[in-house]
Enzyme design. Sequence first.
Site, PDB file in Angstrom:
ATOM      1  N   SER A 121      48.303  39.414  38.825  1.00 26.21           N
ATOM      2  CA  SER A 121      48.854  39.055  37.531  1.00 26.21           C
ATOM      3  C   SER A 121      47.969  39.628  36.427  1.00 26.21           C
ATOM      4  CB  SER A 121      49.008  37.527  37.426  1.00 26.21           C
ATOM      5  OG  SER A 121      49.843  37.186  36.338  1.00 26.21           O
ATOM      6  N   GLU A 220      55.063  44.905  39.746  1.00 25.29           N
ATOM      7  CA  GLU A 220      55.650  43.583  39.979  1.00 25.29           C
ATOM      8  C   GLU A 220      55.542  42.813  38.672  1.00 25.29           C
ATOM      9  OE1 GLU A 220      53.851  40.527  39.936  1.00 25.29           O
ATOM     10  OE2 GLU A 220      51.926  41.455  39.526  1.00 25.29           O
ATOM     11  N   HIS A 287      54.527  37.531  42.302  1.00 25.35           N
ATOM     12  CA  HIS A 287      54.478  36.119  41.930  1.00 25.35           C
ATOM     13  C   HIS A 287      55.443  35.251  42.736  1.00 25.35           C
ATOM     14  CE1 HIS A 287      52.582  37.966  38.412  1.00 25.35           C
ATOM     15  NE2 HIS A 287      52.176  36.776  38.035  1.00 25.35           N
TER      16      HIS A 287
END
Length: 316
Positions: A121, A220, A287
């Site tokens: 992230s 992502e 995630h």
Amino acid sequence: MTADDDAPRPAAVLRPPALRPGDTVLLVSPSGPTRPERVARGVELLTGWGLRPVPAPHAYARRGYLAGADELRAADLNAAFADPRVRGVICTRGGYGAQRVVDALDMAAVRRDPKVVAGFSDITALQLALWRGARLAGVHGPGAAWRDERTPLRSAESLHAALMTTAPVTVAAVPGEETFGVRVPGRATGTLLGGNLCLLAATLGTADMPDLTGAVLLVEDVQEPPYKVDRMLTQLRRAGALDGLAGVAVGQFTDCADGWDTTVVDVLADRLGDLGVPVLGGLPIGHGHGQLTVPVGTEAILDATAGTLTAAPAVR
């Protein structure tokens, strides 16, 4: 000494030693705040592998949406890189804030004693900075604020393998993943770089934006509506950042929906499908549920025809 020092960067990839039972790993929060009760499960997991997880002095600090002041977060990272007793750095979570501290990192310390750095992230910003400043390979995987409902046993096994073994990592596309239909057949090899799309786009124009020529790009994201995913990919395209790519590995785009008929899968297929390179979607990296771990900064083979991504280990 900071990321902007004039010391030469290593030409070759720095692969830190694999973690071994008995090793101390520092749990750091370079981005958003977390709480001890959320990290307790991660501590239990790491301890079960024989590691000694130790929260950094400011791991649970809080300043609004940041895990404490910038200087505290940078200090924890630099302390980890400088301490020979610390053999690994595992981020508690992402959130936001890593970009605010990366220019204060002691890259000379990183180069002197490379250590495995794991997270995902917002931690993409940290790993891109470490790649630029030290050519340090990293580990894109779950943080220490572990949630069994999202990262079950296979997620734990994947992270363990990436941190504590030197075997190549293979991730196969999963038909149940939303992005599974995003595919351009073919086979590509190159250094696997990238991670979170939002952070990659936010790095554009900074010194940490990697040259993606000949690379396999990993993307992502989470909670970004399709038009924002379109905007980020279009920005990267217009800036020339995707020119010369070898291939694209598409991970999980979780909760990326809004009220329009166009889906995130439509956007990914449109913005990536005409690059003239192999594209493989459906990879459980990101995630979503069942998140798997993958090295970044190492040589990878993207086989979009067979549906697999295989990367050399980040550790030696």
